[in-house]
Design a protein around this motif. Structure first.
Motif, PDB file in Angstrom:
ATOM      1  N   ILE A 100       0.834  -1.206   0.000  1.00 40.31           N
ATOM      2  CA  ILE A 100       0.000   0.000   0.000  1.00 40.31           C
ATOM      3  C   ILE A 100       0.873   1.263   0.000  1.00 40.31           C
ATOM      4  N   ALA A 101       1.907   1.273   0.825  1.00 37.84           N
ATOM      5  CA  ALA A 101       2.792   2.445   0.890  1.00 37.84           C
ATOM      6  C   ALA A 101       3.444   2.714  -0.458  1.00 37.84           C
ATOM      7  N   ASP A 102       3.844   1.663  -1.135  1.00 36.73           N
ATOM      8  CA  ASP A 102       4.466   1.808  -2.448  1.00 36.73           C
ATOM      9  C   ASP A 102       3.469   2.387  -3.455  1.00 36.73           C
ATOM     10  N   LYS A 103       2.230   1.871  -3.442  1.00 39.09           N
ATOM     11  CA  LYS A 103       1.208   2.353  -4.384  1.00 39.09           C
ATOM     12  C   LYS A 103       0.821   3.805  -4.102  1.00 39.09           C
ATOM     13  N   LEU A 104       0.881   4.225  -2.846  1.00 35.32           N
ATOM     14  CA  LEU A 104       0.497   5.588  -2.473  1.00 35.32           C
ATOM     15  C   LEU A 104       1.672   6.568  -2.501  1.00 35.32           C
ATOM     16  N   GLY A 105       2.847   6.065  -2.830  1.00 35.56           N
ATOM     17  CA  GLY A 105       4.008   6.935  -2.843  1.00 35.56           C
ATOM     18  C   GLY A 105       4.403   7.414  -1.464  1.00 35.56           C
ATOM     19  N   GLY A 106       4.050   6.636  -0.447  1.00 40.34           N
ATOM     20  CA  GLY A 106       4.454   6.957   0.927  1.00 40.34           C
ATOM     21  C   GLY A 106       3.614   8.005   1.611  1.00 40.34           C
ATOM     22  N   LYS A 107       2.509   8.451   0.983  1.00 43.38           N
ATOM     23  CA  LYS A 107       1.657   9.477   1.599  1.00 43.38           C
ATOM     24  C   LYS A 107       0.187   9.105   1.432  1.00 43.38           C
ATOM     25  N   GLY A 108      -0.624   9.403   2.471  1.00 45.08           N
ATOM     26  CA  GLY A 108      -2.049   9.158   2.336  1.00 45.08           C
ATOM     27  C   GLY A 108      -2.710   8.789   3.645  1.00 45.08           C
ATOM     28  N   LYS A 109      -3.993   8.436   3.529  1.00 43.81           N
ATOM     29  CA  LYS A 109      -4.791   8.044   4.692  1.00 43.81           C
ATOM     30  C   LYS A 109      -5.347   6.641   4.470  1.00 43.81           C
ATOM     31  N   VAL A 110      -5.192   5.811   5.495  1.00 44.20           N
ATOM     32  CA  VAL A 110      -5.643   4.422   5.384  1.00 44.20           C
ATOM     33  C   VAL A 110      -6.467   4.039   6.615  1.00 44.20           C
ATOM     34  N   ALA A 111      -7.224   2.951   6.477  1.00 47.14           N
ATOM     35  CA  ALA A 111      -8.020   2.412   7.582  1.00 47.14           C
ATOM     36  C   ALA A 111      -7.807   0.905   7.646  1.00 47.14           C
ATOM     37  N   ILE A 112      -8.132   0.323   8.795  1.00 46.67           N
ATOM     38  CA  ILE A 112      -7.937  -1.114   9.003  1.00 46.67           C
ATOM     39  C   ILE A 112      -9.237  -1.754   9.484  1.00 46.67           C
ATOM     40  N   VAL A 113      -9.691  -2.781   8.767  1.00 48.74           N
ATOM     41  CA  VAL A 113     -10.829  -3.580   9.213  1.00 48.74           C
ATOM     42  C   VAL A 113     -10.260  -4.817   9.910  1.00 48.74           C
ATOM     43  N   PHE A 133      -7.055  -1.701   4.600  1.00 48.99           N
ATOM     44  CA  PHE A 133      -6.479  -3.041   4.810  1.00 48.99           C
ATOM     45  C   PHE A 133      -7.439  -3.856   5.658  1.00 48.99           C
ATOM     46  N   CYS A 134      -7.754  -5.064   5.204  1.00 51.92           N
ATOM     47  CA  CYS A 134      -8.689  -5.945   5.909  1.00 51.92           C
ATOM     48  C   CYS A 134      -7.974  -7.202   6.369  1.00 51.92           C
ATOM     49  N   ASN A 135      -8.293  -7.649   7.580  1.00 54.20           N
ATOM     50  CA  ASN A 135      -7.628  -8.809   8.167  1.00 54.20           C
ATOM     51  C   ASN A 135      -7.929 -10.128   7.471  1.00 54.20           C
ATOM     52  N   ASN A 136      -8.994 -10.170   6.641  1.00 56.32           N
ATOM     53  CA  ASN A 136      -9.183 -11.358   5.794  1.00 56.32           C
ATOM     54  C   ASN A 136      -9.923 -10.971   4.523  1.00 56.32           C
ATOM     55  N   ASP A 137      -9.992 -11.908   3.576  1.00 62.05           N
ATOM     56  CA  ASP A 137     -10.576 -11.621   2.268  1.00 62.05           C
ATOM     57  C   ASP A 137     -12.093 -11.473   2.319  1.00 62.05           C
ATOM     58  N   THR A 138     -12.749 -12.219   3.195  1.00 60.23           N
ATOM     59  CA  THR A 138     -14.203 -12.103   3.287  1.00 60.23           C
ATOM     60  C   THR A 138     -14.597 -10.664   3.587  1.00 60.23           C
ATOM     61  N   MET A 139     -13.917 -10.059   4.553  1.00 60.67           N
ATOM     62  CA  MET A 139     -14.192  -8.666   4.884  1.00 60.67           C
ATOM     63  C   MET A 139     -13.743  -7.736   3.753  1.00 60.67           C
ATOM     64  N   ALA A 140     -12.625  -8.053   3.116  1.00 53.90           N
ATOM     65  CA  ALA A 140     -12.128  -7.218   2.020  1.00 53.90           C
ATOM     66  C   ALA A 140     -13.134  -7.167   0.873  1.00 53.90           C
ATOM     67  N   LEU A 141     -13.774  -8.288   0.594  1.00 56.23           N
ATOM     68  CA  LEU A 141     -14.757  -8.330  -0.487  1.00 56.23           C
ATOM     69  C   LEU A 141     -15.987  -7.498  -0.138  1.00 56.23           C
ATOM     70  N   GLY A 142     -16.331  -7.442   1.143  1.00 53.36           N
ATOM     71  CA  GLY A 142     -17.399  -6.548   1.573  1.00 53.36           C
ATOM     72  C   GLY A 142     -17.010  -5.093   1.373  1.00 53.36           C
ATOM     73  N   VAL A 143     -15.768  -4.768   1.690  1.00 47.77           N
ATOM     74  CA  VAL A 143     -15.270  -3.403   1.507  1.00 47.77           C
ATOM     75  C   VAL A 143     -15.259  -3.035   0.021  1.00 47.77           C
ATOM     76  N   VAL A 144     -14.887  -3.999  -0.824  1.00 45.38           N
ATOM     77  CA  VAL A 144     -14.886  -3.756  -2.269  1.00 45.38           C
ATOM     78  C   VAL A 144     -16.274  -3.321  -2.747  1.00 45.38           C
ATOM     79  N   LEU A 196      -7.772   1.869  -2.563  1.00 45.99           N
ATOM     80  CA  LEU A 196      -7.119   0.564  -2.584  1.00 45.99           C
ATOM     81  C   LEU A 196      -7.699  -0.332  -1.492  1.00 45.99           C
ATOM     82  N   VAL A 197      -7.905  -1.609  -1.817  1.00 48.21           N
ATOM     83  CA  VAL A 197      -8.397  -2.579  -0.830  1.00 48.21           C
ATOM     84  C   VAL A 197      -7.504  -3.807  -0.872  1.00 48.21           C
ATOM     85  N   VAL A 198      -6.986  -4.184   0.289  1.00 45.72           N
ATOM     86  CA  VAL A 198      -6.104  -5.351   0.409  1.00 45.72           C
ATOM     87  C   VAL A 198      -6.647  -6.273   1.493  1.00 45.72           C
TER      88      VAL A 198
END
Length: 362
Positions: A187-200, A260-271, A282-284
């Motif tokens: 994520i840091a690489d894709k954002l160029g080291g700057k931005g705001k992120v959240a964690i599920v 960033f989501c702790n598993n794919d099931t939650m990530a797919l909900g975020v998508v 971005l969703v990972v």
């Protein structure tokens, strides 16, 4: 007569209160003991070895005399990840059957909250005198009583993946904090080291949820100081909860860049939430389930950290046979993991992790 009835009622209430207090005290003591045990064992802090290192040191898998009946218990087959782990156990049974008489019975709890139901399954396997147990507990400690019974019965136990079983013979799984580190770096690489992120986050009792989150946060703090983690919250591995959470965050933080989501099931909900918003976020996820791979191919989910449960199950089975064959097994064995995105989503898993089957003694 009324007075006597009153006395009896008061006495009954007192006895019941005493029993409830006793149960509460026992539960509190058990919880404290479990938490203390979890605090003393963290596989991410251990100097584990890979299966390749173990094979190089120990050589062939020992020959087994007689029938080997293993019991494997997963969290819940509602989640594709655990169904894939079950397939891996089946694959291992087929491969190992060429060298020994082995069966692996695989089952799971009713759901990822069914801690007592999962424990009952383990106790039933102990009563049926299984040769060894491969256990993936729902929380850190819900299977501890069962493992104590297994040890008394002389049945070896391997803790597979998560949560933790402090009194298991070995832990076999990925380095959980590295799940988060890999996601953070990408994520840091894709954002160029700057931005705001959240964690599920997953379930609060789950070791993997805590470690994945910690790994992500620590990597960002050390390597991407211009990336701000603006929110984090549990969604209990649930797709709808994570979607609802993401809907809220997208409105609350209009300049949110990644989740960033702790598993794919939650990530797919975020998508789903991100698609509805029309924003570029971005969703990972983590786990590498088939639906996540398909979503990456469609250009929806951006990445997942695959810990290859199909091969993890085979590694766990191999480690158990080595233990049953008298080989000295380390406390922690790391299983492979890798970040999957659009660049390697169609690359064979065997090639990504360099997989080879073990050699069995004749």
């Amino acid at each position: 007569m009324k007075k006597r009835g009153l006395v009896l009622s008061v006495t009954a209430i007192a006895v019941a209160a005493g029993l409830m207090a006793g149960c509460t005290n026992k539960q509190a003591a058990a919880t404290a003991q479990t938490e203390a045990a979890a605090d003393t064992f963290n596989p991410d802090k251990e100097a584990g070895v890979s299966i390749e290192e173990l094979r190089e040191k120990l050589g062939d898998v020992p020959k087994q005399d007689g029938e080997v009946k293993l019991g494997a218990v997963a969290k819940s087959f509602d989640n594709e990840y655990w169904r894939t782990l079950r397939e891996g156990y089946g694959e291992y049974q087929t491969k190992a059957a060429a060298g020994c008489n082995i069966t692996i019975d695989v089952t799971s709890a009713q759901g990822e909250n069914d801690e007592q139901g999962q424990l009952s399954i383990v106790k039933d396997m102990i009563n049926k005198k299984y040769t060894g147990l491969l256990l993936s507990p729902i929380s850190d400690g819900n299977l501890t009583p069962g493992v104590e019974d297994a040890k008394k019965a002389g049945i070896p136990v391997i803790n597979v993946n998560d949560g933790l079983i402090a009194n298991a013979d070995s832990f076999v799984g990925p380095k959980a904090d590295q799940n988060g580190e890999l996601a953070a770096e990408w994520i840091a690489d894709k954002l160029g080291g700057k931005g705001k992120v959240a964690i599920v986050i997953g379930m609060p009792k789950a070791f993997a949820a805590r470690q994945r989150t910690e790994g992500f946060e620590n990597w960002m703090a050390a390597n991407a100081k211009d990336i701000e983690i603006v929110a984090k919250q549990n969604a209990d591995w649930d797709r709808q909860k994570s979607k609802d959470l993401a809907d809220t965050w997208i409105k609350q933080y209009p300049d949110l860049n990644a989740i960033f989501c702790n598993n794919d099931t939650m990530a797919l909900g975020v998508v789903e939430a991100v698609k509805s918003s029309g924003k570029d976020i971005l969703v990972v996820g983590v786990d590498g389930i088939g639906e996540a791979y398909d979503s990456i191919r469609r250009g929806e989910l951006d990445a997942t950290i695959d810990s290859f449960p199909f091969y993890k199950a085979q590694i766990a089975g191999e480690v158990m046979l080595r233990r049953l064959g008298g080989q000295e097994i380390p406390r922690v064995l790391w299983t492979p993991q890798a970040l999957i995105d659009s660049e390697n989503v169609d690359k064979p898993a065997e090639e990504i992790i360099g997989w080879t089957d073990p050699v069995y003694a004749k």
